[in-house]
Design a protein around this motif. Structure first.
Motif, PDB file in Angstrom:
ATOM      1  N   MET A   1       0.759  -1.701  -0.087  1.00  0.00           N
ATOM      2  CA  MET A   1       0.063   0.084   0.358  1.00  0.00           C
ATOM      3  C   MET A   1       0.640   1.016   0.200  1.00  0.00           C
ATOM      4  O   MET A   1       1.954   1.512   1.173  1.00  0.00           O
ATOM      5  CB  MET A   1      -0.535   0.060   1.012  1.00  0.00           C
ATOM      6  CG  MET A   1      -1.776   0.777   1.024  1.00  0.00           C
ATOM      7  SD  MET A   1      -2.797   1.455   2.698  1.00  0.00           S
ATOM      8  CE  MET A   1      -4.085  -0.109   2.837  1.00  0.00           C
ATOM      9  N   LYS A   2       0.523   2.432  -0.846  1.00  0.00           N
ATOM     10  CA  LYS A   2       1.330   3.632  -1.381  1.00  0.00           C
ATOM     11  C   LYS A   2       0.078   4.725  -0.688  1.00  0.00           C
ATOM     12  O   LYS A   2      -0.451   4.524  -1.369  1.00  0.00           O
ATOM     13  CB  LYS A   2       1.959   3.282  -2.375  1.00  0.00           C
ATOM     14  CG  LYS A   2       2.981   2.830  -2.297  1.00  0.00           C
ATOM     15  CD  LYS A   2       4.084   2.376  -3.536  1.00  0.00           C
ATOM     16  CE  LYS A   2       5.045   1.956  -3.755  1.00  0.00           C
ATOM     17  NZ  LYS A   2       5.598   1.674  -5.059  1.00  0.00           N
ATOM     18  N   ALA A   3       0.224   5.600  -0.012  1.00  0.00           N
ATOM     19  CA  ALA A   3      -0.364   6.260   0.411  1.00  0.00           C
ATOM     20  C   ALA A   3       0.097   7.813  -0.553  1.00  0.00           C
ATOM     21  O   ALA A   3       1.259   8.020  -0.067  1.00  0.00           O
ATOM     22  CB  ALA A   3      -0.910   7.231   1.831  1.00  0.00           C
ATOM     23  N   GLU A  15      -2.326   3.383  -3.594  1.00  0.00           N
ATOM     24  CA  GLU A  15      -2.397   2.468  -4.361  1.00  0.00           C
ATOM     25  C   GLU A  15      -2.470   1.564  -3.599  1.00  0.00           C
ATOM     26  O   GLU A  15      -1.643   1.372  -3.055  1.00  0.00           O
ATOM     27  CB  GLU A  15      -0.770   2.886  -4.477  1.00  0.00           C
ATOM     28  CG  GLU A  15      -1.489   3.650  -6.177  1.00  0.00           C
ATOM     29  CD  GLU A  15       1.010   4.026  -6.251  1.00  0.00           C
ATOM     30  OE1 GLU A  15       0.798   2.878  -7.113  1.00  0.00           O
ATOM     31  OE2 GLU A  15       1.410   4.300  -6.119  1.00  0.00           O
ATOM     32  N   LEU A  16      -3.136   0.067  -4.492  1.00  0.00           N
ATOM     33  CA  LEU A  16      -3.335  -1.156  -3.212  1.00  0.00           C
ATOM     34  C   LEU A  16      -2.139  -1.913  -4.119  1.00  0.00           C
ATOM     35  O   LEU A  16      -1.917  -2.142  -5.421  1.00  0.00           O
ATOM     36  CB  LEU A  16      -4.648  -1.524  -3.524  1.00  0.00           C
ATOM     37  CG  LEU A  16      -5.402  -0.819  -2.475  1.00  0.00           C
ATOM     38  CD1 LEU A  16      -7.108  -0.482  -2.290  1.00  0.00           C
ATOM     39  CD2 LEU A  16      -5.195  -0.132  -0.864  1.00  0.00           C
ATOM     40  N   SER A  29      -8.451  -4.688   0.473  1.00  0.00           N
ATOM     41  CA  SER A  29      -8.536  -3.177  -0.026  1.00  0.00           C
ATOM     42  C   SER A  29      -8.915  -2.392   1.273  1.00  0.00           C
ATOM     43  O   SER A  29      -8.357  -1.162   0.763  1.00  0.00           O
ATOM     44  CB  SER A  29      -9.943  -2.944  -0.331  1.00  0.00           C
ATOM     45  OG  SER A  29     -11.110  -4.259   0.699  1.00  0.00           O
ATOM     46  N   PHE A  30      -8.645  -2.810   2.329  1.00  0.00           N
ATOM     47  CA  PHE A  30      -8.202  -1.561   3.362  1.00  0.00           C
ATOM     48  C   PHE A  30      -7.420  -2.521   4.446  1.00  0.00           C
ATOM     49  O   PHE A  30      -7.737  -3.815   4.681  1.00  0.00           O
ATOM     50  CB  PHE A  30      -9.504  -1.041   4.190  1.00  0.00           C
ATOM     51  CG  PHE A  30      -9.235  -0.539   5.832  1.00  0.00           C
ATOM     52  CD1 PHE A  30      -8.462   0.165   5.129  1.00  0.00           C
ATOM     53  CD2 PHE A  30      -9.654  -1.305   6.797  1.00  0.00           C
ATOM     54  CE1 PHE A  30      -8.958   1.453   6.260  1.00  0.00           C
ATOM     55  CE2 PHE A  30      -9.224  -0.488   7.672  1.00  0.00           C
ATOM     56  CZ  PHE A  30      -8.983   1.021   7.717  1.00  0.00           C
ATOM     57  N   HIS A  31      -6.416  -2.369   5.178  1.00  0.00           N
ATOM     58  CA  HIS A  31      -5.790  -2.488   5.801  1.00  0.00           C
ATOM     59  C   HIS A  31      -5.087  -1.523   6.889  1.00  0.00           C
ATOM     60  O   HIS A  31      -4.076  -0.341   6.276  1.00  0.00           O
ATOM     61  CB  HIS A  31      -4.048  -3.584   5.626  1.00  0.00           C
ATOM     62  CG  HIS A  31      -3.966  -4.755   6.628  1.00  0.00           C
ATOM     63  ND1 HIS A  31      -3.319  -3.583   7.738  1.00  0.00           N
ATOM     64  CD2 HIS A  31      -3.756  -5.506   6.658  1.00  0.00           C
ATOM     65  CE1 HIS A  31      -2.617  -5.104   8.103  1.00  0.00           C
ATOM     66  NE2 HIS A  31      -2.608  -5.988   8.090  1.00  0.00           N
ATOM     67  N   ALA A  37       1.376   2.862   8.227  1.00  0.00           N
ATOM     68  CA  ALA A  37       2.734   3.036   7.834  1.00  0.00           C
ATOM     69  C   ALA A  37       2.978   3.517   6.326  1.00  0.00           C
ATOM     70  O   ALA A  37       3.887   3.804   6.469  1.00  0.00           O
ATOM     71  CB  ALA A  37       2.898   1.356   8.031  1.00  0.00           C
ATOM     72  N   ALA A  38       1.741   3.839   5.591  1.00  0.00           N
ATOM     73  CA  ALA A  38       2.153   4.538   4.712  1.00  0.00           C
ATOM     74  C   ALA A  38       2.113   6.106   4.868  1.00  0.00           C
ATOM     75  O   ALA A  38       2.197   6.666   3.772  1.00  0.00           O
ATOM     76  CB  ALA A  38       1.207   3.849   3.633  1.00  0.00           C
TER      77      ALA A  38
END
Length: 177
Positions: A1-3, A15-16, A29-31, A37-38
């Protein structure tokens, strides 16, 4: 995952990790911990809603509810327009995105959310951190001041009379001052 931060404070494009396989794909889709962390917020989900729409050109919004939202399509594609409706220097700013499976948005409370389906059979998931209430700020999705370039001509869009009769941005601004 990138935010990825956007020009609207607190609004994140995410981005998943979409993993293709012989049968199709898998995505987490969600963690919560991975979002944190992102660089995202500590987001505690209270409710998960799923909206399935059978045709392209369905428009909903602009609504700013008193909760944060995490949006992610699991089928089809969405055009999403987010409007800054918090009383700050960015008030009225618009950010637009196209989302497909493997992409998400984190929308902070006070930002107006609207979307238009780009494909038939679109499934739209949204997680919220407060239970539903009728309290919200609404804005006309066709307000010329916002200048949102919807992906279909207005005559080809399907929208509710309620959304089309939302007040213009100038009225919302006057109420917040």
């Amino acid at each position: 995952m990138k935010a990825h931060p956007t020009s609207i404070e607190g609004l994140l494009r995410i981005e998943l990790d979409l993993q293709l396989n012989a049968d199709g794909w898998f995505v987490e889709s969600f963690h919560r911990d991975k979002l944190l962390a992102a660089g995202g917020p500590a987001y505690d989900v209270v409710q998960h809603n799923v909206l399935a729409i059978d045709r392209a050109g369905v428009l909903r919004g602009i609504h700013a509810e008193p909760w944060d939202k995490y949006l992610a399509p699991s089928a089809g594609r969405l055009f999403v327009a987010i409007v800054e409706l918090r009383a700050n220097a960015q008030f009225g700013q618009v950010e637009c995105f196209e989302l497909a499976p493997g992409e998400a948005l984190y929308v902070p409370r006070g930002c107006g959310n609207s979307f238009c389906t780009l494909e038939p059979h679109t499934v739209y998931n949204f997680l919220v951190n407060e239970t539903w209430s009728p309290e919200r700020i609404t804005v006309d999705p066709f307000d010329p001041e916002l200048a949102i370039r919807w992906p279909f001509p207005r005559a080809e869009l399907s929208y509710t009379d309620r959304d089309a009769s939302n007040p213009p941005l100038t009225e919302v601004r006057a109420q917040l001052v």
